[in-house]
Design an enzyme around this catalytic site. Structure first.
Site, PDB file in Angstrom:
ATOM      1  N   LYS A   1      -3.610  17.308 -15.366  1.00 27.91           N
ATOM      2  CA  LYS A   1      -2.361  17.871 -14.676  1.00 27.91           C
ATOM      3  C   LYS A   1      -3.270  19.599 -14.870  1.00 27.91           C
ATOM      4  CE  LYS A   1       2.244  19.447 -14.303  1.00 27.91           C
ATOM      5  NZ  LYS A   1       2.672  19.182 -13.064  1.00 27.91           N
TER       6      LYS A   1
HETATM    7  N1  PMP Z   1       2.921  13.105  -9.415  1.00 33.48           N
HETATM    8  C1  PMP Z   1       2.981  15.486  -9.597  1.00 33.48           C
HETATM    9  C2  PMP Z   1       1.289  15.549  -8.709  1.00 33.48           C
HETATM   10  C3  PMP Z   1       3.138  16.222 -10.321  1.00 33.48           C
HETATM   11  O1  PMP Z   1       2.665  17.343 -10.169  1.00 33.48           O
HETATM   12  C4  PMP Z   1       4.616  15.535 -11.293  1.00 33.48           C
HETATM   13  C5  PMP Z   1       4.747  16.972 -11.529  1.00 33.48           C
HETATM   14  N2  PMP Z   1       4.778  17.160 -13.183  1.00 33.48           N
HETATM   15  C6  PMP Z   1       4.555  13.987 -10.746  1.00 33.48           C
HETATM   16  C7  PMP Z   1       3.841  13.390 -10.811  1.00 33.48           C
HETATM   17  C8  PMP Z   1       5.844  14.045 -12.101  1.00 33.48           C
HETATM   18  O2  PMP Z   1       5.646  14.103 -13.575  1.00 33.48           O
HETATM   19  P1  PMP Z   1       6.103  14.280 -14.307  1.00 33.48           P
HETATM   20  O3  PMP Z   1       7.475  12.959 -14.370  1.00 33.48           O
HETATM   21  O4  PMP Z   1       5.504  13.991 -15.926  1.00 33.48           O
HETATM   22  O5  PMP Z   1       7.168  15.678 -14.466  1.00 33.48           O
END
Ligand code: PMP
Length: 310
Positions: free
Chosen positions: A157
Site C-alpha cells: 500500500k
Molecule cells: N484496494 C485498494 C486499492 C485500497 O486502497 C483499499 C483500501 N486500503 C482496499 C482495496 C481495501 O483494503 P482494506 O479493506 O484493508 O481497507
C-alpha cells in the site's frame, strides 16, 4: 478534513498545526511512502480500533517491499495509535498512519533519507456517502489499467500506487459515476480505486484472487470470514467485465467504504441485493462491537474498559 488536537509524529504527540515537513522531502517528489487506512468505531465498551495490529503488520509488509526499514515495530505503532485515539478523545475516527522518505538528498534512490513516521486521526463518515451505503453506488469500468505486479507491487500500500487510483476515480467522477473499477492488463477485474470487489452469482460469492495482483484488503478478509460464517460459499476467482454486467449483486469492501453495494456497472442496472445487505449489516455489527463472534478484531485504548473476558 476536520482537524483534531494531536498528530503522532516520530514518537511524539504534536499539535495538528505543527505536524509539518519540508517541501524537499523525497516522498513528495517520488511517491516513496507507505500508508494505512484504519477505522476506530464507537462500541458499547468505548472506542475500538478494527484490526489495528493487522493494519500495522501490512504497513510493515508494504515498507519491506520498498526496502524501507520502519523505525517503529508493529506493537510500537499499535500502542502509538491507541495513545493518539485516547488523547484526541473522539468516539469514532479514521486513522491514517504514513511513513515516507524525508528530507535529505533528492536522487531517486533514497539512500540516506530519514524515514518520517506519522499517524493522523480525524472524523470521517461514509466514504462513498450515506446514500451510497444504503442504496448503492454507480460504478464505471476505468479506461486506466490497474498497475501490474511487475510495474509496481500493488500488494504494497504505497503512496505512489494511488496516482493510478486517482486517475481512475477522477475519470469516473467526471463522467458522472461514483467510483471506478480497474481491470488488469489481461482484462481481469482487479479492484476499485480504494476498495476490493465482490460479485454474487447464483448464491455464490466471488472475489478476484490475490494472484490478480491486488491489495490484500483487511475488510475483504473479514467479509470473506463473515460470509462463510453466514453459510455462503466464497470463491477467489478470475473475473472479467461481463461477470460484473451479468452479476446478481456486486459490492465493494474497504476500511473507508466498509461494505458498499454497487447498483450499476457501466449503466448495467443491478440493484441492491439481499446478500449484500445481510453481509453489510453483519459487518457493521462486528465493527461496532455488537457481535462477540469476532470480538478479537477490536482493539481498545487502555483508558477504555477492557473487553469482557480480556
Ligand atoms: N484496494 C485498494 C486499492 C485500497 O486502497 C483499499 C483500501 N486500503 C482496499 C482495496 C481495501 O483494503 P482494506 O479493506 O484493508 O481497507
Amino acid at each position: 478534513m476536520q482537524e483534531t488536537e494531536k498528530i503522532w509524529m516520530n514518537g511524539e504527540l504534536v499539535d495538528w498545526a505543527d505536524a509539518k515537513v519540508h517541501v524537499g522531502v523525497h516522498g513528495l517528489h517520488y511517491g516513496s511512502g507507505v500508508f494505512e487506512g484504519i477505522r476506530c468505531y464507537e462500541t458499547p465498551k468505548g472506542p475500538a480500533v478494527f484490526r489495528l495490529t493487522d493494519h500495522m503488520q501490512r504497513l510493515h509488509n508494504s515498507a519491506r517491499l520498498l526496502s524501507m526499514e520502519l523505525p517503529y515495530s508493529v506493537s510500537e505503532l499499535r500502542d502509538a495509535t491507541l495513545e493518539l485515539v485516547a488523547h484526541n478523545g473522539l468516539p469514532e475516527c479514521y486513522i491514517r498512519p504514513i511513513a515516507f522518505y524525508g528530507y535529505g538528498q533528492l536522487g531517486v534512490a533514497a539512500r540516506d533519507n530519514p524515514i518520517e513516521t506519522v499517524i493522523m486521526s480525524w472524523p470521517w463518515g461514509a466514504y462513498l456517502g450515506d446514500e451510497g451505503l444504503r442504496n448503492g453506488i454507480r460504478v464505471k469500468i476505468s479506461s486506466w489499467q490497474r498497475i501490474g505486479p511487475n510495474v509496481v507491487p500493488h500488494v504494497s500500500k504505497a503512496t505512489g500506487v494511488y496516482l493510478n487510483s486517482m486517475l481512475a476515480v477522477t475519470e469516473a467522477n467526471k463522467a458522472g459515476y461514483d467510483e471506478a473499477i480497474l481491470l488488469t492488463a489481461e482484462g481481469y477485474v482487479a479492484d476499485g480505486s480504494g476498495e476490493n470487489v465482490f460479485v454474487v452469482k447464483d448464491g455464490v460469492i466471488h472475489t478476484p484472487s490475490l494472484a490478480t495482483g491486488i491489495l490484500p484488503g483487511i475488510t475483504r478478509n473479514a467479509v470473506t470470514e463473515i460470509a462463510q460464517d453466514l453459510g455462503y460459499r466464497v470463491e477467489q476467482a478470475q473475473l472479467i467485465r461481463s461477470d460484473l454486467y451479468l452479476a446478481d449483486e456486486v459490492f465493494m469492501t474497504g476500511t473507508a467504504a466498509e461494505v458498499t453495494p454497487i447498483r450499476s456497472v457501466d449503466d448495467h442496472e443491478l440493484g441492491v441485493g439481499p446478500i449484500t445487505l445481510e453481509i453489510q449489516r453483519t459487518y457493521l455489527e462486528v465493527v461496532r462491537g455488537r457481535n462477540d463472534r469476532w470480538g478479537d478484531w477490536l482493539e481498545y485504548p487502555s483508558s477504555s474498559p477492557a473487553p469482557a473476558g480480556a
